[in-house]
Design a protein around this motif. Structure first.
Motif, PDB file in Angstrom:
ATOM      1  N   PRO A 221       2.976   2.738   0.489  1.00 45.34           N
ATOM      2  CA  PRO A 221       3.082   3.207  -0.896  1.00 45.34           C
ATOM      3  C   PRO A 221       3.111   4.732  -0.937  1.00 45.34           C
ATOM      4  O   PRO A 221       2.226   5.386  -0.384  1.00 45.34           O
ATOM      5  CB  PRO A 221       1.812   2.655  -1.555  1.00 45.34           C
ATOM      6  CG  PRO A 221       0.840   2.501  -0.433  1.00 45.34           C
ATOM      7  CD  PRO A 221       1.645   2.204   0.798  1.00 45.34           C
ATOM      8  N   ARG A 222       4.156   5.311  -1.564  1.00 42.86           N
ATOM      9  CA  ARG A 222       4.240   6.768  -1.639  1.00 42.86           C
ATOM     10  C   ARG A 222       5.141   7.173  -2.787  1.00 42.86           C
ATOM     11  O   ARG A 222       6.122   6.488  -3.096  1.00 42.86           O
ATOM     12  CB  ARG A 222       4.751   7.356  -0.321  1.00 42.86           C
ATOM     13  CG  ARG A 222       6.062   6.799   0.156  1.00 42.86           C
ATOM     14  CD  ARG A 222       6.368   7.213   1.567  1.00 42.86           C
ATOM     15  NE  ARG A 222       7.211   6.239   2.224  1.00 42.86           N
ATOM     16  CZ  ARG A 222       7.406   6.156   3.530  1.00 42.86           C
ATOM     17  NH1 ARG A 222       6.820   7.016   4.331  1.00 42.86           N
ATOM     18  NH2 ARG A 222       8.172   5.235   4.038  1.00 42.86           N
ATOM     19  N   GLU A 231       4.384   5.903 -12.900  1.00 40.68           N
ATOM     20  CA  GLU A 231       5.282   5.614 -11.782  1.00 40.68           C
ATOM     21  C   GLU A 231       4.488   5.362 -10.500  1.00 40.68           C
ATOM     22  O   GLU A 231       4.848   4.490  -9.688  1.00 40.68           O
ATOM     23  CB  GLU A 231       6.250   6.783 -11.578  1.00 40.68           C
ATOM     24  CG  GLU A 231       7.307   6.888 -12.672  1.00 40.68           C
ATOM     25  CD  GLU A 231       8.135   8.159 -12.575  1.00 40.68           C
ATOM     26  OE1 GLU A 231       9.318   8.120 -12.942  1.00 40.68           O
ATOM     27  OE2 GLU A 231       7.577   9.203 -12.128  1.00 40.68           O
ATOM     28  N   ALA A 232       3.403   6.103 -10.338  1.00 41.97           N
ATOM     29  CA  ALA A 232       2.537   5.882  -9.178  1.00 41.97           C
ATOM     30  C   ALA A 232       1.880   4.501  -9.250  1.00 41.97           C
ATOM     31  O   ALA A 232       1.737   3.812  -8.235  1.00 41.97           O
ATOM     32  CB  ALA A 232       1.462   6.971  -9.111  1.00 41.97           C
ATOM     33  N   LEU A 233       1.507   4.073 -10.479  1.00 41.10           N
ATOM     34  CA  LEU A 233       0.896   2.756 -10.638  1.00 41.10           C
ATOM     35  C   LEU A 233       1.875   1.645 -10.298  1.00 41.10           C
ATOM     36  O   LEU A 233       1.490   0.623  -9.706  1.00 41.10           O
ATOM     37  CB  LEU A 233       0.388   2.574 -12.071  1.00 41.10           C
ATOM     38  CG  LEU A 233      -0.760   3.489 -12.495  1.00 41.10           C
ATOM     39  CD1 LEU A 233      -1.178   3.188 -13.917  1.00 41.10           C
ATOM     40  CD2 LEU A 233      -1.942   3.322 -11.548  1.00 41.10           C
ATOM     41  N   VAL A 234       3.146   1.829 -10.657  1.00 39.35           N
ATOM     42  CA  VAL A 234       4.172   0.839 -10.312  1.00 39.35           C
ATOM     43  C   VAL A 234       4.280   0.720  -8.796  1.00 39.35           C
ATOM     44  O   VAL A 234       4.359  -0.385  -8.244  1.00 39.35           O
ATOM     45  CB  VAL A 234       5.535   1.227 -10.923  1.00 39.35           C
ATOM     46  CG1 VAL A 234       6.642   0.344 -10.360  1.00 39.35           C
ATOM     47  CG2 VAL A 234       5.488   1.129 -12.450  1.00 39.35           C
ATOM     48  N   MET A 243      -3.616   1.812  -3.445  1.00 38.54           N
ATOM     49  CA  MET A 243      -3.505   3.270  -3.352  1.00 38.54           C
ATOM     50  C   MET A 243      -2.041   3.641  -3.162  1.00 38.54           C
ATOM     51  O   MET A 243      -1.198   2.788  -2.878  1.00 38.54           O
ATOM     52  CB  MET A 243      -4.312   3.793  -2.154  1.00 38.54           C
ATOM     53  CG  MET A 243      -3.803   3.269  -0.823  1.00 38.54           C
ATOM     54  SD  MET A 243      -4.798   3.831   0.574  1.00 38.54           S
ATOM     55  CE  MET A 243      -3.994   2.967   1.930  1.00 38.54           C
ATOM     56  N   THR A 244      -1.764   4.932  -3.327  1.00 39.09           N
ATOM     57  CA  THR A 244      -0.453   5.448  -2.968  1.00 39.09           C
ATOM     58  C   THR A 244      -0.598   6.866  -2.434  1.00 39.09           C
ATOM     59  O   THR A 244      -1.457   7.632  -2.886  1.00 39.09           O
ATOM     60  CB  THR A 244       0.528   5.437  -4.147  1.00 39.09           C
ATOM     61  OG1 THR A 244       1.823   5.855  -3.692  1.00 39.09           O
ATOM     62  CG2 THR A 244       0.082   6.370  -5.272  1.00 39.09           C
ATOM     63  N   ALA A 322      -0.214   3.041   6.571  1.00 41.37           N
ATOM     64  CA  ALA A 322      -1.317   2.866   5.627  1.00 41.37           C
ATOM     65  C   ALA A 322      -1.989   1.530   5.920  1.00 41.37           C
ATOM     66  O   ALA A 322      -1.353   0.588   6.420  1.00 41.37           O
ATOM     67  CB  ALA A 322      -0.800   2.894   4.194  1.00 41.37           C
ATOM     68  N   LEU A 323      -3.273   1.440   5.636  1.00 42.12           N
ATOM     69  CA  LEU A 323      -3.989   0.177   5.785  1.00 42.12           C
ATOM     70  C   LEU A 323      -5.181   0.160   4.857  1.00 42.12           C
ATOM     71  O   LEU A 323      -5.651   1.234   4.417  1.00 42.12           O
ATOM     72  CB  LEU A 323      -4.439  -0.046   7.225  1.00 42.12           C
ATOM     73  CG  LEU A 323      -5.635   0.767   7.758  1.00 42.12           C
ATOM     74  CD1 LEU A 323      -6.241   0.071   8.964  1.00 42.12           C
ATOM     75  CD2 LEU A 323      -5.204   2.174   8.160  1.00 42.12           C
ATOM     76  N   ASN A 324      -5.659  -1.039   4.541  1.00 42.98           N
ATOM     77  CA  ASN A 324      -6.863  -1.147   3.730  1.00 42.98           C
ATOM     78  C   ASN A 324      -7.835  -2.118   4.380  1.00 42.98           C
ATOM     79  O   ASN A 324      -7.579  -2.665   5.447  1.00 42.98           O
ATOM     80  CB  ASN A 324      -6.537  -1.533   2.286  1.00 42.98           C
ATOM     81  CG  ASN A 324      -5.908  -2.913   2.177  1.00 42.98           C
ATOM     82  OD1 ASN A 324      -5.915  -3.697   3.129  1.00 42.98           O
ATOM     83  ND2 ASN A 324      -5.355  -3.215   1.009  1.00 42.98           N
ATOM     84  N   ILE A 325      -8.947  -2.335   3.724  1.00 42.43           N
ATOM     85  CA  ILE A 325     -10.016  -3.149   4.292  1.00 42.43           C
ATOM     86  C   ILE A 325      -9.549  -4.575   4.558  1.00 42.43           C
ATOM     87  O   ILE A 325      -9.995  -5.231   5.509  1.00 42.43           O
ATOM     88  CB  ILE A 325     -11.257  -3.137   3.361  1.00 42.43           C
ATOM     89  CG1 ILE A 325     -12.455  -3.795   4.042  1.00 42.43           C
ATOM     90  CG2 ILE A 325     -10.934  -3.788   2.035  1.00 42.43           C
ATOM     91  CD1 ILE A 325     -12.949  -3.080   5.267  1.00 42.43           C
TER      92      ILE A 325
END
Length: 334
Positions: A221-222, A231-234, A243-244, A322-325
């Motif tokens: 996401p970027r 736009e960031a939320l999209v 996240m972005t 990117a990665l998340n929990i």
């Protein structure tokens, strides 16, 4: 019609516990007796196994066979190449699995197992070094061996003195003693252990890198710094990482916007989701990690700083992943 053995009384919980404690006490005494006898023969066995050009071949029949399988598995997982050969099968062709470069570790508490004894002429003819593990120093197997390990015990824990109990425990402990002594002699490390256990918890913690589990390419996401918050939320909704990244035209990291930042934005009357630029509300200099780091390091960062995701950057601070929990949970790192 078969009937179960009768008993003179119905055992109580205390009776069961007392029986269990008796077994522990008897087997502890047996282990102490075997440990007190460790001498030059133990060292000689270690040197033979350490110097083997091939592998350590473990063999044994019945309960001794089960112990031999476990010893082979423990040796193999701690840096000493080893495998188990069933002595009965060896007499029907599997003896060909044993080369002249191998050291043989043969187990038989009596030292008179027919299936094991049948292998001795072939092993001697081939020139294999033989280590025996028995409870009788004068037995056929003990006398045929280059090195004999005495695992005799004062008594079995079985009150009938029939079921192998103390004797198998002593043999298992002797196998563990050999494996640990060899591990220390080889300088075997936790990293080495992990390479032998890639599917285990330790293997995942020591071998899995960020590059193995991170999202790449279009999955990252970027948005640019000129994008609006909406736009960031999209982008965050599409990529579903919570996240972005905010980047310039070269993908150099400028900042980060997360679900937590969104909640703070919604509480700020000065922020209009449609018109406010993401650069005005993003977190500058966010926590990041390199792709070559271990996945467990990402888990530690997230826990320490109470964050749910990380951006992965290269040496020039360009976003490469990117990665998340949830990625860590799927990889069973946490």
């Amino acid at each position: 019609m078969a009937t179960s053995p009768s008993s003179s009384h119905d055992p109580s919980e205390a009776d069961f516990a007392a029986s269990g404690r008796r077994v522990f006490a008897i087997e502890a005494q047996a282990l102490a007796a075997v440990a007190a006898r460790l001498d030059g023969e133990f060292s000689a066995a270690c040197r033979l196994m350490l110097g083997a050009r091939g592998r350590v071949v473990c063999t044994g029949m019945g309960k001794s066979g089960h112990v031999a399988r476990k010893i082979a598995a423990t040796l193999a997982s701690t840096g000493t190449p080893a495998f188990y050969v069933h002595p009965g099968e060896a007499g029907h062709g599997d003896l060909g699995m044993i080369t002249d470069a191998d050291v043989v570790l043969a187990l038989s508490y009596s030292g008179e197992s027919d299936e094991v004894a049948m292998l001795l002429p072939g092993l001697k003819r081939q020139g294999n070094k033989l280590i025996s593990m028995t409870g009788r120093a004068g037995s056929t197997l003990a006398r045929a061996a280059d090195v004999h390990l005495d695992v005799s015990v004062p008594t079995e824990a079985c009150p009938l003195h029939l079921a192998p109990t103390s004797s198998t425990t002593a043999s298992l402990a002797m196998g563990d003693a050999l494996a640990v002594a060899l591990l220390e002699a080889r300088g075997f490390t936790a990293d080495d252990f992990a390479r032998s256990h890639p599917a285990g918890a330790l293997g995942r913690r020591l071998l899995l890198h960020i590059a193995d589990i991170m999202h790449r390419g279009d999955e990252i996401p970027r948005v640019g710094a000129d994008a609006s918050v909406s736009e960031a939320l999209v982008e965050m909704s599409r990529k579903r990482l919570g996240m972005t990244a905010i980047v310039d035209t070269d993908d150099t990291l400028l900042g980060l916007y997360t679900d937590g930042d969104l909640r703070r934005s919604l509480d700020d009357d000065q922020v209009d989701l449609r018109t406010t630029r993401i650069a005005q509300v993003m977190t500058r200099s966010p926590r990041t990690i390199g792709s070559g780091a271990l996945a467990v390091e990402a888990a530690q960062l997230m826990e320490t700083h109470k964050i749910g995701g990380l951006l992965v950057v290269d040496a020039d601070n360009r976003v490469v992943g990117a990665l998340n929990i949830h990625d860590l949970l799927r990889a069973r790192v946490v």
